[in-house]
Design a protein around this motif. Structure first.
Motif, PDB file in Angstrom:
ATOM      1  N   TYR A  29      22.869  34.822  43.758  1.00  0.00           N
ATOM      2  CA  TYR A  29      22.891  33.415  44.149  1.00  0.00           C
ATOM      3  C   TYR A  29      21.553  33.075  44.782  1.00  0.00           C
ATOM      4  N   ASP A  30      20.898  32.069  44.238  1.00  0.00           N
ATOM      5  CA  ASP A  30      19.598  31.639  44.740  1.00  0.00           C
ATOM      6  C   ASP A  30      19.635  30.117  44.892  1.00  0.00           C
ATOM      7  N   ASP A  31      19.740  29.668  46.131  1.00  0.00           N
ATOM      8  CA  ASP A  31      19.777  28.227  46.396  1.00  0.00           C
ATOM      9  C   ASP A  31      18.356  27.691  46.292  1.00  0.00           C
ATOM     10  N   LYS A  32      18.075  27.033  45.174  1.00  0.00           N
ATOM     11  CA  LYS A  32      16.727  26.521  44.913  1.00  0.00           C
ATOM     12  C   LYS A  32      16.357  25.329  45.792  1.00  0.00           C
ATOM     13  N   LEU A  33      17.345  24.692  46.416  1.00  0.00           N
ATOM     14  CA  LEU A  33      17.081  23.430  47.113  1.00  0.00           C
ATOM     15  C   LEU A  33      17.145  23.513  48.633  1.00  0.00           C
ATOM     16  N   TYR A  34      17.532  24.650  49.201  1.00  0.00           N
ATOM     17  CA  TYR A  34      17.769  24.668  50.638  1.00  0.00           C
ATOM     18  C   TYR A  34      16.517  24.330  51.444  1.00  0.00           C
ATOM     19  N   GLU A  35      15.349  24.730  50.965  1.00  0.00           N
ATOM     20  CA  GLU A  35      14.126  24.422  51.723  1.00  0.00           C
ATOM     21  C   GLU A  35      13.824  22.925  51.698  1.00  0.00           C
ATOM     22  N   ILE A  36      14.052  22.280  50.564  1.00  0.00           N
ATOM     23  CA  ILE A  36      13.792  20.849  50.433  1.00  0.00           C
ATOM     24  C   ILE A  36      14.805  20.037  51.233  1.00  0.00           C
ATOM     25  N   LEU A  37      16.074  20.426  51.122  1.00  0.00           N
ATOM     26  CA  LEU A  37      17.148  19.643  51.721  1.00  0.00           C
ATOM     27  C   LEU A  37      17.561  20.130  53.106  1.00  0.00           C
ATOM     28  N   GLY A  38      17.063  21.285  53.514  1.00  0.00           N
ATOM     29  CA  GLY A  38      17.391  21.801  54.839  1.00  0.00           C
ATOM     30  C   GLY A  38      18.830  22.250  54.973  1.00  0.00           C
ATOM     31  N   LYS A  39      19.442  22.688  53.887  1.00  0.00           N
ATOM     32  CA  LYS A  39      20.839  23.138  53.904  1.00  0.00           C
ATOM     33  C   LYS A  39      20.874  24.644  53.707  1.00  0.00           C
ATOM     34  N   GLU A  40      20.930  25.383  54.798  1.00  0.00           N
ATOM     35  CA  GLU A  40      20.995  26.843  54.717  1.00  0.00           C
ATOM     36  C   GLU A  40      22.338  27.272  54.146  1.00  0.00           C
ATOM     37  N   VAL A  41      22.388  28.465  53.591  1.00  0.00           N
ATOM     38  CA  VAL A  41      23.651  29.023  53.127  1.00  0.00           C
ATOM     39  C   VAL A  41      24.461  29.363  54.367  1.00  0.00           C
ATOM     40  N   ILE A  42      25.613  28.725  54.509  1.00  0.00           N
ATOM     41  CA  ILE A  42      26.438  28.873  55.699  1.00  0.00           C
ATOM     42  C   ILE A  42      27.699  29.656  55.354  1.00  0.00           C
ATOM     43  N   GLU A  43      27.993  30.655  56.162  1.00  0.00           N
ATOM     44  CA  GLU A  43      29.246  31.399  56.058  1.00  0.00           C
ATOM     45  C   GLU A  43      29.481  31.958  54.658  1.00  0.00           C
ATOM     46  N   ASP A  75      36.674  27.693  50.875  1.00  0.00           N
ATOM     47  CA  ASP A  75      36.055  28.823  51.563  1.00  0.00           C
ATOM     48  C   ASP A  75      34.882  29.397  50.785  1.00  0.00           C
ATOM     49  N   LYS A  76      34.588  28.818  49.620  1.00  0.00           N
ATOM     50  CA  LYS A  76      33.516  29.348  48.775  1.00  0.00           C
ATOM     51  C   LYS A  76      32.320  28.413  48.633  1.00  0.00           C
ATOM     52  N   TYR A  77      32.458  27.144  49.048  1.00  0.00           N
ATOM     53  CA  TYR A  77      31.324  26.246  48.846  1.00  0.00           C
ATOM     54  C   TYR A  77      31.235  25.181  49.934  1.00  0.00           C
ATOM     55  N   ASN A  78      30.007  24.687  50.095  1.00  0.00           N
ATOM     56  CA  ASN A  78      29.721  23.502  50.911  1.00  0.00           C
ATOM     57  C   ASN A  78      29.258  22.428  49.943  1.00  0.00           C
ATOM     58  N   LEU A  79      29.858  21.254  50.022  1.00  0.00           N
ATOM     59  CA  LEU A  79      29.506  20.151  49.128  1.00  0.00           C
ATOM     60  C   LEU A  79      28.661  19.147  49.893  1.00  0.00           C
ATOM     61  N   TYR A  80      27.462  18.887  49.364  1.00  0.00           N
ATOM     62  CA  TYR A  80      26.563  17.891  49.946  1.00  0.00           C
ATOM     63  C   TYR A  80      26.411  16.764  48.934  1.00  0.00           C
ATOM     64  N   MET A  81      26.745  15.555  49.363  1.00  0.00           N
ATOM     65  CA  MET A  81      26.767  14.404  48.458  1.00  0.00           C
ATOM     66  C   MET A  81      25.638  13.434  48.788  1.00  0.00           C
TER      67      MET A  81
END
Length: 151
Positions: A29-43, A75-81
């Motif tokens: 799993y590689d979150d390509k957007l966390y640096e741009i959007l500031g959404k760290e992988v949580i839990e 328990d498996k995802y965070n949804l950002y809209m």
């Protein structure tokens, strides 16, 4: 001695209740957007970025889809809209992200990003692909992810 027996019994019951394998977020799993959007992988959850238009029927269908899987998969995802039809900042953000992800399509919504995968539009097939992607990121090594279209 009775106290030890009770503790042993309690321990054995706990072993039966606790799942034998805990699924954790896989290394691919590689979150390509966390640096741009500031959404760290949580839990140990997958970040899902959902760009939509307020009033778009396909976006509304995808939103209903996320509501329908919330209980089983929350328990498996965070949804950002991000609403893009009435929010110019979110529209610019989506355009930049599409460019970064190599998507050359126009500004159609819904546009969803999970890890390094993108989805444009929504129908049942896309819903299955999204569930398969979530399951893929939580597959235990040596175990095949669940293919929801075969269930």
């Amino acid at each position: 001695m009775r106290k030890i027996s009770k503790l042993l019994l309690l321990f054995l019951l706990l072993l039966l209740i606790v799942p034998k394998s805990v699924k954790a977020l896989s290394n691919d799993y590689d979150d390509k957007l966390y640096e741009i959007l500031g959404k760290e992988v949580i839990e140990d959850k997958v970040n899902i970025y959902f760009f939509y238009g307020d009033g778009c029927p396909h976006c509304a269908d995808e939103e209903k889809f996320f509501d329908s899987i919330k209980e089983e998969y929350s328990d498996k995802y965070n949804l950002y809209m991000y609403e893009t039809w009435y929010n110019d900042d979110n529209l610019k953000l989506m355009k930049n992200i599409k460019s970064m992800m190599g998507d050359t399509s126009d500004t159609r919504v819904p546009y969803t990003v999970i890890g390094d995968q993108t989805y444009i539009g929504y129908n049942d097939y896309v819903g299955d692909k999204i569930l398969n992607q979530i399951n893929h990121y939580f597959a235990i090594e040596g175990e095949d992810p669940v293919n929801v279209s075969e269930q």
